[in-house]
Design an enzyme around this catalytic site. Sequence first.
Site, mmCIF file in Angstrom:
data_model
loop_
_atom_site.group_PDB
_atom_site.id
_atom_site.type_symbol
_atom_site.label_atom_id
_atom_site.label_comp_id
_atom_site.label_asym_id
_atom_site.label_seq_id
_atom_site.Cartn_x
_atom_site.Cartn_y
_atom_site.Cartn_z
ATOM 1 N N ASN A 134 0.853 -1.187 0.000
ATOM 2 C CA ASN A 134 0.000 0.000 0.000
ATOM 3 C C ASN A 134 0.893 1.243 0.000
ATOM 4 O O ASN A 134 1.636 1.479 0.955
ATOM 5 C CB ASN A 134 -0.903 -0.035 1.238
ATOM 6 C CG ASN A 134 -1.864 1.140 1.271
ATOM 7 O OD1 ASN A 134 -1.464 2.266 1.010
ATOM 8 N ND2 ASN A 134 -3.113 0.882 1.600
ATOM 9 N N ARG A 142 -7.157 12.881 0.226
ATOM 10 C CA ARG A 142 -6.119 13.408 1.117
ATOM 11 C C ARG A 142 -4.720 12.912 0.756
ATOM 12 O O ARG A 142 -3.744 13.514 1.128
ATOM 13 C CB ARG A 142 -6.430 13.095 2.576
ATOM 14 C CG ARG A 142 -6.188 11.671 2.951
ATOM 15 C CD ARG A 142 -6.429 11.444 4.420
ATOM 16 N NE ARG A 142 -7.818 11.653 4.764
ATOM 17 C CZ ARG A 142 -8.398 11.120 5.845
ATOM 18 N NH1 ARG A 142 -7.688 10.396 6.669
ATOM 19 N NH2 ARG A 142 -9.665 11.312 6.113
ATOM 20 N N THR A 170 -8.036 3.875 7.735
ATOM 21 C CA THR A 170 -9.252 3.075 7.884
ATOM 22 C C THR A 170 -9.294 2.448 9.280
ATOM 23 O O THR A 170 -8.347 1.783 9.678
ATOM 24 C CB THR A 170 -9.282 1.974 6.798
ATOM 25 O OG1 THR A 170 -8.940 2.584 5.562
ATOM 26 C CG2 THR A 170 -10.642 1.348 6.699
ATOM 27 N N ARG A 172 -9.273 8.054 -1.546
ATOM 28 C CA ARG A 172 -10.270 8.447 -0.539
ATOM 29 C C ARG A 172 -11.161 9.547 -1.098
ATOM 30 O O ARG A 172 -10.758 10.335 -1.950
ATOM 31 C CB ARG A 172 -9.575 8.924 0.734
ATOM 32 C CG ARG A 172 -8.800 7.813 1.437
ATOM 33 C CD ARG A 172 -8.303 8.301 2.785
ATOM 34 N NE ARG A 172 -9.397 8.426 3.719
ATOM 35 C CZ ARG A 172 -9.632 7.584 4.727
ATOM 36 N NH1 ARG A 172 -8.826 6.572 4.958
ATOM 37 N NH2 ARG A 172 -10.655 7.771 5.528
ATOM 38 N N HIS A 192 -5.536 3.566 -2.187
ATOM 39 C CA HIS A 192 -6.850 3.913 -1.658
ATOM 40 C C HIS A 192 -7.164 5.342 -2.094
ATOM 41 O O HIS A 192 -6.526 6.282 -1.634
ATOM 42 C CB HIS A 192 -6.808 3.821 -0.114
ATOM 43 C CG HIS A 192 -8.126 4.052 0.553
ATOM 44 N ND1 HIS A 192 -8.302 3.924 1.910
ATOM 45 C CD2 HIS A 192 -9.339 4.419 0.062
ATOM 46 C CE1 HIS A 192 -9.560 4.185 2.224
ATOM 47 N NE2 HIS A 192 -10.208 4.499 1.117
ATOM 48 N N HIS A 239 -3.799 -4.231 7.699
ATOM 49 C CA HIS A 239 -3.886 -3.104 8.629
ATOM 50 C C HIS A 239 -3.046 -3.350 9.885
ATOM 51 O O HIS A 239 -3.320 -4.275 10.651
ATOM 52 C CB HIS A 239 -5.324 -2.775 9.045
ATOM 53 C CG HIS A 239 -5.433 -1.360 9.536
ATOM 54 N ND1 HIS A 239 -5.840 -0.309 8.724
ATOM 55 C CD2 HIS A 239 -5.134 -0.810 10.726
ATOM 56 C CE1 HIS A 239 -5.804 0.807 9.404
ATOM 57 N NE2 HIS A 239 -5.371 0.531 10.628
ATOM 58 N N GLU A 258 -10.816 -9.421 3.249
ATOM 59 C CA GLU A 258 -9.557 -9.000 3.876
ATOM 60 C C GLU A 258 -9.850 -8.825 5.355
ATOM 61 O O GLU A 258 -10.649 -7.961 5.739
ATOM 62 C CB GLU A 258 -9.042 -7.689 3.263
ATOM 63 C CG GLU A 258 -7.731 -7.239 3.916
ATOM 64 C CD GLU A 258 -7.041 -6.085 3.193
ATOM 65 O OE1 GLU A 258 -7.054 -6.058 1.938
ATOM 66 O OE2 GLU A 258 -6.504 -5.206 3.882
ATOM 67 N N GLU A 316 -8.539 0.200 -3.264
ATOM 68 C CA GLU A 316 -9.387 0.318 -2.070
ATOM 69 C C GLU A 316 -10.343 1.481 -2.264
ATOM 70 O O GLU A 316 -9.923 2.578 -2.672
ATOM 71 C CB GLU A 316 -8.538 0.582 -0.830
ATOM 72 C CG GLU A 316 -7.728 -0.609 -0.388
ATOM 73 C CD GLU A 316 -6.868 -0.271 0.825
ATOM 74 O OE1 GLU A 316 -6.922 0.865 1.335
ATOM 75 O OE2 GLU A 316 -6.116 -1.143 1.250
ATOM 76 N N ASP A 341 -0.059 4.475 -0.316
ATOM 77 C CA ASP A 341 -0.773 5.735 -0.029
ATOM 78 C C ASP A 341 0.102 6.761 0.687
ATOM 79 O O ASP A 341 0.018 7.963 0.421
ATOM 80 C CB ASP A 341 -1.985 5.470 0.883
ATOM 81 C CG ASP A 341 -3.078 4.688 0.190
ATOM 82 O OD1 ASP A 341 -3.018 4.534 -1.045
ATOM 83 O OD2 ASP A 341 -3.986 4.220 0.895
ATOM 84 N N HIS A 342 0.927 6.282 1.621
ATOM 85 C CA HIS A 342 1.657 7.259 2.437
ATOM 86 C C HIS A 342 2.742 7.999 1.664
ATOM 87 O O HIS A 342 3.175 9.065 2.092
ATOM 88 C CB HIS A 342 2.222 6.598 3.691
ATOM 89 C CG HIS A 342 1.141 6.287 4.695
ATOM 90 N ND1 HIS A 342 0.087 7.137 4.931
ATOM 91 C CD2 HIS A 342 0.943 5.225 5.493
ATOM 92 C CE1 HIS A 342 -0.711 6.602 5.835
ATOM 93 N NE2 HIS A 342 -0.219 5.436 6.193
HETATM 94 N N1 PXP Z 1 -5.790 -2.826 4.103
HETATM 95 C C1 PXP Z 1 -6.748 -1.866 4.167
HETATM 96 C C2 PXP Z 1 -8.125 -2.204 3.720
HETATM 97 C C3 PXP Z 1 -6.426 -0.567 4.607
HETATM 98 O O1 PXP Z 1 -7.396 0.372 4.648
HETATM 99 C C4 PXP Z 1 -5.110 -0.290 4.997
HETATM 100 C C5 PXP Z 1 -4.759 1.074 5.476
HETATM 101 O O2 PXP Z 1 -4.869 1.994 4.457
HETATM 102 C C6 PXP Z 1 -4.151 -1.303 4.889
HETATM 103 C C7 PXP Z 1 -4.529 -2.574 4.465
HETATM 104 C C8 PXP Z 1 -2.714 -1.077 5.226
HETATM 105 O O3 PXP Z 1 -2.586 -0.772 6.567
HETATM 106 P P1 PXP Z 1 -1.182 -0.323 7.144
HETATM 107 O O4 PXP Z 1 -0.844 0.989 6.481
HETATM 108 O O5 PXP Z 1 -1.420 -0.196 8.600
HETATM 109 O O6 PXP Z 1 -0.197 -1.379 6.787
#
Ligand code: PXP
Length: 252
Positions: free
Chosen positions: A10, A61, A113, A57, A55, A204, A163, A82, A12-13
């Site tokens: 993921n 953001r 999330t 959103r 994701h 997550h 998931e 996502e 996103d960050h």
């Molecule tokens: N899976 C889902 C559905 C999520 O919403 C997230 C967080 O965006 C993740 C996995 C990844 O979580 P983390 O960033 O804590 O590894």
Amino acid sequence: MDKRILLGVNIDHSATLRQARYRDYGRDFGENVEPDPLEIALAAERGGADGITVHLREDRRHIQDSDVRRIRAAMSTRMNFEMACTDVMVAFALEIKPNSVCLVPENRSEVTTEGGLDVFSQINRIASIVKKFNEAGIKTSLFIDPERKQIEAAATIAAPWIELHTGAYANAYFLPEQRTLEYARLVEAAKLGHSLGLTINAGHGINYVNIAEVREIPHLHELNIGHTIMSRALLIGTEAAVALMKTKMLGR
Ligand code: PXP
């Protein structure tokens, strides 16, 4: 024999970091706009990611529409998209055609999330979304808490994947009794989901430490991991951070 669990990274960050500085500039600001989530996605693939998770959103953001389009066009693994259960997001996903979508609840005030999707209480709405994606050849995953009624609801509407939300387990990591309890819930949920024909993913709060336990949850197909990999990438680079997680997923 090695357990081969797939890794969806993921990213996103990486977009969160870009938006912190360049939210108001857009890509017209040229190469100054960094980091580029596309470059991070490609580096994650070079590091051994089996898929890239983004994701989009509702409040945009971090990841932007243009990021998703650019990554989709350039990536060579699988995109897991996502999304919240809104008509706008369903239309966008049908246009982008990711390999899979993961339906998540979205609450504007949350930082990331938080709880799982309540499939049980909105079964008809979610069933109609799953049907649209099935028809388009896109696999749907439902991000749910490890609860019997949610798993049974997911099986009822023939969602191919779930998931399991590992956040409660991850948050309890340093509270031995609670951690044992939360881990047992995940194990039971995975067994139940598997017995009902669902493919089991999890995500997550999974990190380089708790992966040693998480990888032992039965029937795991794929883990989606973001924060810990993006954090480690700041120190050792994205490719190496992804490769390290892949190694740990193999218990090495
Ligand atoms: N899976 C889902 C559905 C999520 O919403 C997230 C967080 O965006 C993740 C996995 C990844 O979580 P983390 O960033 O804590 O590894």
